[in-house]
Design an enzyme around this catalytic site. Structure first.
Site, short mmCIF file in Angstrom:
data_model
loop_
_atom_site.label_atom_id
_atom_site.label_comp_id
_atom_site.label_asym_id
_atom_site.label_seq_id
_atom_site.Cartn_x
_atom_site.Cartn_y
_atom_site.Cartn_z
N ASP A 95 46.11 -51.66 67.83
CA ASP A 95 46.30 -52.42 66.59
C ASP A 95 45.70 -53.81 66.79
O ASP A 95 46.36 -54.73 67.28
CB ASP A 95 47.79 -52.51 66.26
N ILE A 96 44.41 -53.95 66.44
CA ILE A 96 43.69 -55.20 66.67
C ILE A 96 43.28 -55.90 65.37
O ILE A 96 43.00 -57.07 65.37
CB ILE A 96 42.46 -54.98 67.56
N LYS A 97 43.21 -55.13 64.27
CA LYS A 97 42.91 -55.65 62.93
C LYS A 97 41.69 -56.58 62.91
O LYS A 97 41.70 -57.63 62.27
CB LYS A 97 44.12 -56.37 62.34
N ARG A 98 40.64 -56.19 63.58
CA ARG A 98 39.42 -57.00 63.58
C ARG A 98 38.66 -56.80 62.27
O ARG A 98 38.75 -55.75 61.64
CB ARG A 98 38.51 -56.62 64.76
N THR A 123 42.57 -50.41 64.53
CA THR A 123 42.76 -50.85 63.15
C THR A 123 41.75 -51.95 62.83
O THR A 123 41.43 -52.78 63.69
CB THR A 123 44.18 -51.40 62.93
#
Length: 296
Positions: A95-98, A123
């Site tokens: 879960d890094i949401k880059r 993510t």
């Protein structure tokens, strides 16, 4: 993503979130380790072992922020946790949401799809524009990696942007959804033997409004479903989002902090006899109960 879809069918839809903050571990146990990061790694290993033995989850999600907050040693633990998840035979979701463009996006993709921080699925945040997805989808095509693209998140503030109406009709999140449908069609045409695209969607289960319609709008897209448990999302709403192509339902604090609701653990903490294995036993039992909640 195809492997994850099949794992969910076999082991159930639960995704265990290893968003392991040192504050979730009692001080009496923290002081037994050389550092908070070392304690986190020990706890993660124990939880992975319990979940594997109980067949209570299909995958693990590791939220990178908790490890970044512990500095260099924390990032080493992040790397080691990913390795432990994969060694145990689970799909790892980072879960890094880059979300960035051009060369920067390519660097993010390389960082999290190869090398020390290699993961199976990550993510990503598309709200800077759909060109931010291109570097990541290339890894899906060439290396079999997967993406979960933020569509409708589980936080109340999603209405600030995701839920804003467009002059052309619909909401901003619907615009993202149309791009996901396009990518889904493109990938399924390339991989005719697969039942789901490597590009999935993040859809929170904390808001009942339009949940059924949202699932119907994207029947062939696999969902990552946050918000279950500690964030207030219930099994009934999660099950609505699990229909059609299905999905995986994440629970983090509800499992990591399950020991706080265990009479045995509380008594042992008072007697200064609590062990990391006790914490993991409570977490494993909570994972099993969540699986039952989501499947019965």
């Amino acid at each position: 993503m195809q492997i994850l879809q099949e794992a969910v069918a076999k082991y159930g839809p639960l995704c265990v979130g290893l968003d392991t903050d040192p504050s979730y571990i009692p001080p009496s146990l923290l002081k037994q380790y050389s550092s908070p990061a070392a304690a986190v790694l020990a706890y993660n290993k124990e939880i992975i072992s319990r979940v594997k033995s109980l067949s209570s989850a299909s995958c693990f999600k590791i939220q990178i922020a908790y490890y970044e907050a512990m500095g260099l040693e924390g990032m080493k633990v992040y790397c080691q946790t990913l390795q432990e998840v994969k060694k145990a035979g689970f799909i790892a979701i980072s879960d890094i949401k880059r979300g960035d463009i051009a060369a920067t996006a390519s660097a993010y993709a390389k960082a999290h799809f190869s090398g020390d921080f290699e993961s199976d699925i990550i993510t990503v945040n598309p709200y800077m524009g759909f060109d931010t997805l291109q570097a990541f989808t290339k890894w899906c095509k060439d290396e079999g990696k997967g993406l979960f693209v933020l569509l409708r998140t589980s936080n109340p503030g999603m209405t600030d942007l995701e839920g804003q109406p467009l002059s052309s009709g619909g909401l901003l999140l619907d615009k993202v959804g149309q791009e996901l449908l396009r990518l889904n069609k493109e990938f399924l045409a390339d991989f005719e033997d697969q039942t789901c695209s490597p590009v999935g969607a993040v859809v929170g289960c904390t808001q009942e409004d339009n949940a059924a319609a949202l699932r119907e709008a994207y029947p062939d897209i696999f969902f990552l479903i946050p918000g279950y448990g500690a964030q207030g999302g219930g099994a009934k709403l999660a099950k609505t989002l699990l229909s059609h192509a299905g999905g995986t339902v994440n629970s983090s604090r509800g499992i990591l902090c399950a020991w706080k609701k265990s009479e045995s653990c509380i008594e042992k903490e008072k007697n200064n006899s609590l062990t990391m294995a006790d914490l993991a036993d409570a977490a494993g039992q909570a994972a099993l109960e969540s699986k039952r909640d989501l499947t019965q």
